[in-house]
Design an enzyme around this catalytic site. Structure first.
Site, PDB file in Angstrom:
ATOM      1  CB  SER A 127     -24.942   1.969  42.542  1.00 43.73           C
ATOM      2  OG  SER A 127     -23.699   1.836  43.197  1.00 43.73           O
ATOM      3  CB  CYS A 259      -6.659   8.383  43.753  1.00 46.14           C
ATOM      4  SG  CYS A 259      -7.927   7.225  43.157  1.00 46.14           S
ATOM      5  CG  ASP A 281     -12.033  -1.016  44.347  1.00 40.14           C
ATOM      6  OD1 ASP A 281     -12.205  -2.126  44.881  1.00 40.14           O
ATOM      7  OD2 ASP A 281     -12.932  -0.400  43.746  1.00 40.14           O
ATOM      8  CB  CYS A 335      -7.854   5.799  36.627  1.00 43.04           C
ATOM      9  SG  CYS A 335      -7.624   4.269  37.573  1.00 43.04           S
TER      10      CYS A 335
END
Length: 419
Positions: A127, A259, A281, A335
């Site tokens: 990250s 996704c 998640d 999402c």
């Protein structure tokens, strides 16, 4: 044992939400509140082995992918991950290969960790939010101290050991205004793979809008368009940008790999430290807890009506406004966690990022049309050889006299060729 009927990816959380940092925008830090304070957030080896066995038994693909997340998974220590690899080898089928990925903030990496990752073929996600003045805005220690130097030290060790690394950049209100500065910084440090994750933090229940540090919806579109133009003109065979590869997949009529851009979702659940199974998640809440792998097998969770329903709801709850959108097949509403806005006619369920995504996908349409036409033409001719197609379908090949992909500045033949 029964196999899953489709590909899946589990975010395994062997350290749960425990982390050595306290990043302002982390959505997982508070997940430890789901468990009693007296409970250890470290996955016991007995549950770890159960999970590994069930994951292997459930996967029908030639490559079995394990994804280790947190919190910060390196807090478990290197010996814990040696145990993971040992258990995988113990149960690995002869006709399948196992690949491990780990997501880390990079601050705890050292030579020993990187030698281990290199020896065991781990792929590492790290990250980084950009140059120091940007990275240190939100990625901070428990005491609110800076983390850039420690994260970069970890990243440089990964580079030194030639470990495949993916940079995960959270795009927030500050760095969204500096797209080329962020992108060129990543290029400067030798990044060959990067993902940009827009930050969307809804206000507490009862309040409308998003947090002040969330990315403005329109701005993410400008951010992605600016980087896309530079990537397309200079870096299309050199650098992997996850969002741009999604665009290329649409040109070939392929289903999205991410996704968030698929018609349905539900293929990336979470297994927590104690074996608890959650649908996604971003939905680790009691409402989306389906049970525990110690009592119900992983394959039964993946194939369960509840998990199927969770994934299908992405399409079933899509507003009418989205269903007639010109970018529908590239977006599918994004999402579900970000569907907190209303359509122009007042219908609930519009993705907060819709204006930005629409700008970006429309900006990419000429590229998609050109790539699609080239692909069809060359498929008819029995060959597919354009740079765009090669980049989307396979890793680029480096010529003997080309610059070495390790970033040394030397020719490939005089550097990494043959090593």
């Amino acid at each position: 044992m029964a196999k899953a009927s489709r590909s899946f990816q589990v975010f395994a959380k062997p350290i749960s939400s425990h982390c050595n940092l306290s990043c302002h925008y982390c959505y997982y830090l508070k997940k430890g509140e789901l468990y009693p304070k007296s409970e250890s957030l470290r996955m016991p080896l007995s549950i770890l082995e159960q999970y590994i066995v069930q994951h292997i038994d459930t996967c029908a693909d030639p490559v079995i992918l394990f994804s280790w997340h947190g919190g910060e998974p390196t807090l478990l220590g290197i010996d814990y991950f040696r145990e993971i690899v040992s258990l995988q080898r113990k149960h690995q089928p002869r006709d399948q290969r196992i690949v491990n990925g780990i997501q880390t903030n990079g601050t705890l990496l050292n030579e020993e960790w990187c030698r281990f990752f290199a020896e065991e073929g781990f792929r590492v996600g790290i990250s980084l939010d950009g140059p120091q003045e940007i990275h240190d805005l939100h990625r901070v220690t428990k005491g609110q101290g800076n983390t850039y130097k420690e994260a970069m030290r970890g990243y440089e060790l990964l580079q030194k050991h030639r470990i495949p690394s993916d940079i995960l950049c959270v795009v927030h209100r500050e760095n969204v205004n500096h797209p080329l500065e962020v992108y060129r910084f990543f290029k400067k440090i030798g990044a060959q793979s990067m993902s940009f994750l827009p930050l969307v933090e809804p206000q507490p229940q009862g309040e409308s809008g998003v947090s002040p540090r969330s990315v403005p919806a329109e701005a993410i579109g400008h951010f992605l368009c600016a980087i896309f133009d530079e990537w397309k003109s200079r870096d299309i065979e050199k650098i992997r940008v996850e969002m741009f590869e999604e665009v290329a997949r649409s040109a070939f009529g392929q289903e999205a790999a991410l996704c968030i851009f698929r018609k349905t979702c539900g293929d990336i659940p979470v297994v927590e430290h104690n074996g608890d199974f959650f649908s996604c998640d971003h939905f680790v809440y009691r409402k989306y807890w389906l049970g525990n792998i110690q009592e119900t097998s992983l394959v039964d969770f993946l194939e369960s009506p509840a998990q199927r329903s969770f994934g299908e709801a992405k399409w079933k709850t899509l507003p009418r406004f989205c269903r007639s959108c010109e970018a529908l097949e590239m977006c599918y509403g994004g999402c579900p966690k970000d569907r907190i806005a209303r359509t122009p006619d007042g219908e609930e369920g519009l993705n907060y990022l819709c204006p930005g995504y629409k700008r970006f996908f429309n900006h990419c349409k000429p590229f998609v049309s050109e790539l699609s036409a080239l692909y069809r033409q060359q498929s008819l001719e029995g060959q597919v050889s354009t740079p765009e197609v090669r980049r989307a379908e396979m890793p680029p090949k480096t010529g003997r006299n080309d610059p070495c992909p390790c970033g040394s500045g030397r020719k490939y033949k005089k550097c990494c060729l043959g090593k």
